[in-house]
Design an enzyme around this catalytic site. Sequence first.
Site, mmCIF file in Angstrom:
data_model
loop_
_atom_site.group_PDB
_atom_site.id
_atom_site.type_symbol
_atom_site.label_atom_id
_atom_site.label_comp_id
_atom_site.label_asym_id
_atom_site.label_seq_id
_atom_site.Cartn_x
_atom_site.Cartn_y
_atom_site.Cartn_z
ATOM 1 N N TRP A 166 0.815 -1.218 0.000
ATOM 2 C CA TRP A 166 0.000 0.000 0.000
ATOM 3 C C TRP A 166 0.848 1.267 0.000
ATOM 4 O O TRP A 166 0.341 2.352 -0.219
ATOM 5 C CB TRP A 166 -0.941 0.029 1.219
ATOM 6 C CG TRP A 166 -0.242 -0.271 2.521
ATOM 7 C CD1 TRP A 166 -0.231 -1.470 3.174
ATOM 8 C CD2 TRP A 166 0.589 0.621 3.299
ATOM 9 N NE1 TRP A 166 0.556 -1.390 4.308
ATOM 10 C CE2 TRP A 166 1.068 -0.118 4.409
ATOM 11 C CE3 TRP A 166 0.966 1.951 3.171
ATOM 12 C CZ2 TRP A 166 1.909 0.449 5.374
ATOM 13 C CZ3 TRP A 166 1.802 2.499 4.136
ATOM 14 C CH2 TRP A 166 2.256 1.753 5.209
ATOM 15 N N ASN A 167 2.158 1.173 0.264
ATOM 16 C CA ASN A 167 2.893 2.426 0.528
ATOM 17 C C ASN A 167 3.217 3.223 -0.736
ATOM 18 O O ASN A 167 3.336 4.440 -0.686
ATOM 19 C CB ASN A 167 4.130 2.179 1.396
ATOM 20 C CG ASN A 167 5.199 1.360 0.721
ATOM 21 O OD1 ASN A 167 4.907 0.540 -0.152
ATOM 22 N ND2 ASN A 167 6.433 1.562 1.114
ATOM 23 N N LYS B 222 -2.528 -8.207 -7.660
ATOM 24 C CA LYS B 222 -3.359 -8.051 -6.459
ATOM 25 C C LYS B 222 -2.851 -6.851 -5.667
ATOM 26 O O LYS B 222 -1.806 -6.911 -5.034
ATOM 27 C CB LYS B 222 -3.314 -9.295 -5.560
ATOM 28 C CG LYS B 222 -4.426 -9.181 -4.495
ATOM 29 C CD LYS B 222 -4.191 -9.969 -3.243
ATOM 30 C CE LYS B 222 -3.416 -9.261 -2.169
ATOM 31 N NZ LYS B 222 -4.061 -8.059 -1.585
ATOM 32 N N PRO B 223 -3.613 -5.735 -5.714
ATOM 33 C CA PRO B 223 -3.213 -4.586 -4.886
ATOM 34 C C PRO B 223 -3.461 -4.905 -3.420
ATOM 35 O O PRO B 223 -4.172 -5.856 -3.098
ATOM 36 C CB PRO B 223 -4.165 -3.470 -5.340
ATOM 37 C CG PRO B 223 -4.886 -3.983 -6.538
ATOM 38 C CD PRO B 223 -4.832 -5.481 -6.475
ATOM 39 N N GLY C 186 6.489 -6.291 -0.248
ATOM 40 C CA GLY C 186 5.783 -6.199 1.027
ATOM 41 C C GLY C 186 6.719 -6.535 2.167
ATOM 42 O O GLY C 186 7.942 -6.443 2.035
ATOM 43 N N GLU D 191 10.543 -8.404 -2.856
ATOM 44 C CA GLU D 191 11.085 -7.086 -2.501
ATOM 45 C C GLU D 191 10.537 -6.740 -1.125
ATOM 46 O O GLU D 191 9.370 -6.357 -1.004
ATOM 47 C CB GLU D 191 10.650 -6.030 -3.539
ATOM 48 C CG GLU D 191 11.050 -6.347 -4.972
ATOM 49 C CD GLU D 191 12.549 -6.265 -5.216
ATOM 50 O OE1 GLU D 191 13.285 -5.805 -4.321
ATOM 51 O OE2 GLU D 191 12.987 -6.685 -6.294
ATOM 52 N N LEU D 192 11.370 -6.900 -0.104
ATOM 53 C CA LEU D 192 10.842 -6.878 1.274
ATOM 54 C C LEU D 192 11.308 -5.664 2.078
ATOM 55 O O LEU D 192 11.764 -4.675 1.512
ATOM 56 C CB LEU D 192 11.212 -8.202 1.949
ATOM 57 C CG LEU D 192 10.818 -9.454 1.129
ATOM 58 C CD1 LEU D 192 11.261 -10.732 1.823
ATOM 59 C CD2 LEU D 192 9.327 -9.493 0.832
ATOM 60 N N GLU E 95 11.732 -3.012 11.661
ATOM 61 C CA GLU E 95 11.356 -1.930 10.753
ATOM 62 C C GLU E 95 10.346 -1.014 11.451
ATOM 63 O O GLU E 95 9.354 -1.492 12.003
ATOM 64 C CB GLU E 95 10.742 -2.528 9.478
ATOM 65 C CG GLU E 95 10.554 -1.511 8.374
ATOM 66 C CD GLU E 95 10.046 -2.149 7.072
ATOM 67 O OE1 GLU E 95 9.207 -3.066 7.136
ATOM 68 O OE2 GLU E 95 10.493 -1.712 5.999
HETATM 69 P P1 NAP Z 1 2.405 -6.770 3.580
HETATM 70 O O1 NAP Z 1 1.452 -6.671 4.694
HETATM 71 O O2 NAP Z 1 3.429 -7.827 3.616
HETATM 72 O O3 NAP Z 1 1.512 -6.907 2.260
HETATM 73 C C1 NAP Z 1 2.062 -6.897 0.975
HETATM 74 C C2 NAP Z 1 1.077 -7.540 0.021
HETATM 75 O O4 NAP Z 1 0.988 -8.942 0.327
HETATM 76 C C3 NAP Z 1 -0.338 -6.983 0.140
HETATM 77 O O5 NAP Z 1 -0.969 -6.991 -1.108
HETATM 78 C C4 NAP Z 1 -0.991 -8.020 1.058
HETATM 79 O O6 NAP Z 1 -2.389 -8.044 0.965
HETATM 80 C C5 NAP Z 1 -0.381 -9.295 0.529
HETATM 81 N N1 NAP Z 1 -0.439 -10.429 1.437
HETATM 82 C C6 NAP Z 1 -0.581 -10.418 2.785
HETATM 83 N N2 NAP Z 1 -0.556 -11.691 3.252
HETATM 84 C C7 NAP Z 1 -0.380 -12.502 2.181
HETATM 85 C C8 NAP Z 1 -0.261 -13.910 2.016
HETATM 86 N N3 NAP Z 1 -0.313 -14.746 3.057
HETATM 87 N N4 NAP Z 1 -0.088 -14.414 0.769
HETATM 88 C C9 NAP Z 1 -0.018 -13.579 -0.298
HETATM 89 N N5 NAP Z 1 -0.134 -12.231 -0.200
HETATM 90 C C10 NAP Z 1 -0.310 -11.704 1.024
HETATM 91 O O7 NAP Z 1 3.189 -5.405 3.341
HETATM 92 P P2 NAP Z 1 2.566 -3.950 3.335
HETATM 93 O O8 NAP Z 1 2.255 -3.586 4.746
HETATM 94 O O9 NAP Z 1 1.520 -3.817 2.304
HETATM 95 O O10 NAP Z 1 3.800 -3.080 2.816
HETATM 96 C C11 NAP Z 1 4.781 -2.575 3.643
HETATM 97 C C12 NAP Z 1 6.032 -3.446 3.566
HETATM 98 O O11 NAP Z 1 6.490 -3.497 2.206
HETATM 99 C C13 NAP Z 1 7.199 -2.874 4.359
HETATM 100 O O12 NAP Z 1 7.848 -3.917 5.039
HETATM 101 C C14 NAP Z 1 8.097 -2.282 3.281
HETATM 102 O O13 NAP Z 1 9.454 -2.185 3.656
HETATM 103 C C15 NAP Z 1 7.885 -3.249 2.163
HETATM 104 N N6 NAP Z 1 8.235 -2.661 0.869
HETATM 105 C C16 NAP Z 1 9.357 -3.099 0.230
HETATM 106 C C17 NAP Z 1 9.744 -2.514 -0.970
HETATM 107 C C18 NAP Z 1 10.985 -2.968 -1.686
HETATM 108 O O14 NAP Z 1 11.186 -2.565 -2.827
HETATM 109 N N7 NAP Z 1 11.819 -3.786 -1.089
HETATM 110 C C19 NAP Z 1 8.968 -1.482 -1.527
HETATM 111 C C20 NAP Z 1 7.810 -1.067 -0.849
HETATM 112 C C21 NAP Z 1 7.452 -1.665 0.346
HETATM 113 P P3 NAP Z 1 -3.262 -7.084 1.945
HETATM 114 O O15 NAP Z 1 -2.546 -5.777 2.085
HETATM 115 O O16 NAP Z 1 -4.527 -6.968 1.204
HETATM 116 O O17 NAP Z 1 -3.335 -7.814 3.245
#
Ligand code: NAP
Length: 471
Positions: free
Chosen positions: A140-141, A164-165, A215, A237-238, A368
């Site tokens: 979402w960020n 999937k957003p 994520g 990409e975490l 984080e």
């Molecule tokens: P997140 O909670 O891990 O979610 C990321 C995506 O994965 C969302 O679409 C989420 O769906 C989905 N998801 C959740 N559980 C899942 C599962 N069991 N199986 C498959 N998909 C699943 O991360 P976020 O809070 O959206 O984003 C923040 C994180 O992203 C931070 O840790 C940040 O550092 C990281 N990030 C990394 C980069 C990079 O380039 N390395 C760039 C941007 C962000 P829902 O949201 O609908 O639950």
Amino acid sequence: MVQGVKIVDGFILNNDPATGDPIDPPVAVTTPSELVDVIAKANAAQVAWGDLPLAERIALLRKGAAAVEPIAQELTEMITKEMGKISSEAKLEVKNAIELKGLWLDMIQEANEDVKLGDGEAESVIVRDPLGVVVVIAPWNFPAGEIPLLALPALGAGNTVIVKPSEVAPRTGALYVSALASALPDGVLQVVQGDGSVGEQLVSSDDVHMIAMTGSSATGKRIMEKSAKNLKRLVLELGGKDPMVVFADADLDKAAEDAVANSVFNAGQVCCAVERIYIEKSVKAEFEQKVVDLAKKQKVGIPTEEGVTMGPMVSQMQLEIVKNQVKDSIANGAKKLYESDVPEGGGNFFPVTVLTDLTQDMLIQKTETFGPVIAMSAFDGTEEDAVKLANDTEYGLASYVYTGDLVKASRVARKIKSGQVGINCYSLIAAQPKCPWIGHKGSGFGSHSGMDGFRSFSVPKSLVYTTSAPL
Ligand code: NAP
């Protein structure tokens, strides 16, 4: 506090994190049987899409990227509404997503072209096979900006893509994908909606061939476990816990400016945000004062209002994580040097917060933060101590070294385990377009930019001749 996202009777309900106003209309969650149809359609469409000559695919993607331009304003406003990003940052996110079309598509084409080896006799040709159906799972960020980083190279390589957003920003994702897909054959690029369970159904499908996810590291690990069943290819990409090292010989004004700007950009909700600042002890007090002076210029408020430099946190849950880390660090001996005002009225606002004297064992130095905290501590001034502290983390996304001595900077940078090291700069913005974007350690693996990244969505195959090759 603004209530977080809820799923009720098969619809995603979101509220604006700054005002609490519901965002209309609710978004329908893709049902399991619809998902099966989407995956089948993606597989059917992949055959013709993969057979198209590379240059034709790239030309269609260029048209698709151009179709995003007319909805730039709508996208910008939706980002702000769904996740609270200030208007100027949302505008920049959309601009970057659109501008990828030119330079990037040229590079994606170059990366996927056939390569002939040998001369005259016994030639071999390396061609690249697409993987099939690639699922792009977005955070979402940067709800518009992160999608093309993974979707464009996957599509360019001849895969079809299902996006999937995040449930937190479903409309932004759908708007971007619909515009890009408008120029592509039916089924080549589709969007599905829902929470992590929808992501998990996609990951678990035997008819999906690759997962490209941005994520958290926790979700990345879960996806990796599920993908083991049929050895799905992964790009993950975490998260990050990115260090900034400031030596005494650095331009301290520039270092302080970057420290503040890159700790509070997008309310700190950036994977490569500056999360840990190590300052050479002889200039620590001077540097802290500069940081506090700059932090005082930040204004937290409604993200569309003139003069506001930082909006709300995306959710109450995210706000609680940051609050808890700050509270824990103070309970364990850290000093709070500054805390900004926040607006009255119940949005998910967290103050710009300046902390110092953090120690490595504190929660805030290990996990984080993803919030607007400028987190400082001292190092002894040696290169060894700088490297040791910078590497003292399970993550390895980006890092930053500030010094007037570029030879020293290079020595230190080469020893830090992270995908990028910005030397006197914020590498995300300053990196050359051909630089890869990749995590080391717990920040993931598989890159999405640069030639390595553009080749992550296909596998090489060698056509081996004992004659000259017919190309
Ligand atoms: P997140 O909670 O891990 O979610 C990321 C995506 O994965 C969302 O679409 C989420 O769906 C989905 N998801 C959740 N559980 C899942 C599962 N069991 N199986 C498959 N998909 C699943 O991360 P976020 O809070 O959206 O984003 C923040 C994180 O992203 C931070 O840790 C940040 O550092 C990281 N990030 C990394 C980069 C990079 O380039 N390395 C760039 C941007 C962000 P829902 O949201 O609908 O639950």
